[in-house]
Enzyme design. Sequence first.
Site, short mmCIF file in Angstrom:
data_model
loop_
_atom_site.label_atom_id
_atom_site.label_comp_id
_atom_site.label_asym_id
_atom_site.label_seq_id
_atom_site.Cartn_x
_atom_site.Cartn_y
_atom_site.Cartn_z
N SER A 149 0.86 -1.18 0.00
CA SER A 149 0.00 0.00 0.00
C SER A 149 0.89 1.23 0.00
O SER A 149 2.07 1.17 0.40
CB SER A 149 -0.88 0.00 1.26
OG SER A 149 -1.54 1.24 1.42
N TYR A 162 -1.81 -0.41 10.73
CA TYR A 162 -1.85 -0.70 9.29
C TYR A 162 -0.54 -0.27 8.65
O TYR A 162 0.05 -1.02 7.86
CB TYR A 162 -3.04 0.00 8.65
CG TYR A 162 -3.22 -0.34 7.18
CD1 TYR A 162 -3.57 -1.63 6.80
CD2 TYR A 162 -3.06 0.62 6.20
CE1 TYR A 162 -3.74 -1.96 5.45
CE2 TYR A 162 -3.23 0.30 4.85
CZ TYR A 162 -3.57 -0.99 4.49
OH TYR A 162 -3.74 -1.30 3.16
#
Length: 254
Positions: A149, A162
């Site tokens: 990501s 995250y």
Amino acid sequence: MALKLTGTVALITGASSGIGAATARRLAEDGAAVVLVARRKDRLEDLAAEIENAGGTALAVEADITDRLQAEAAVQQAVERFGRLDTLVNNAGLMLLGPVVGADTEEWDRMIAVNVQGLLHTTHAALPHLLQAAEQGPRQVADIVNISSIAGRVAWSGYGVYNLTKFGVNGFTESLRQEVTRRHVRVGVLEPGGVATELGSHNKAEVRDAMIDPFYESTEVLAPQDIADGVAYMVTRPRHASVGELWIMPTDQA
């Protein structure tokens, strides 16, 4: 004329929706037999039927890759069915956002289990088969693509754990790349920005209202097919060319 991935086998985790499903479709279009791994059996079977009806080859494998034994069994099913494994796409992921202060630490455990441990389990199980495929035809090269990501490149408030998982994926990917690249197992990381998937839907309502919905309402985000195109690009390069990192962003994402 043979397609680019004819005679190869690709295993995709998190294949029941979003980027995983789009990647399975795309690699099947390029000629790979695709092994679809996720927990939602009904969706996997529907996708496998769709791919087969379009002339491709697919195997649906229900598995929770956070369980090492299930991850190993999924890889083994792929090899038993098709006799080899050439490509691993570690796509399964979970994004649960919010402050560190007062956080629900069970959400942290779930993210670490999927984003880190699941990726490690499938990679460890797949590597012997990928190394073997790289020594054989038809292409004499194998690939691991880890879906990370932009959150593996930049940290933001509210993304703490995250961020931790995706920075970790990036570091592991580069270390493994250095370890096996001379054996012609190419290892690369693909880092998407905002994509129209179910990823944000698992968050609490207050997080969706404050952090997720405003972004998607103001940004022309990517489609899962955009990321699938990136994966296909990485794994169809000539044997002598390796893409270690690919960053795909919506044009208007700051």
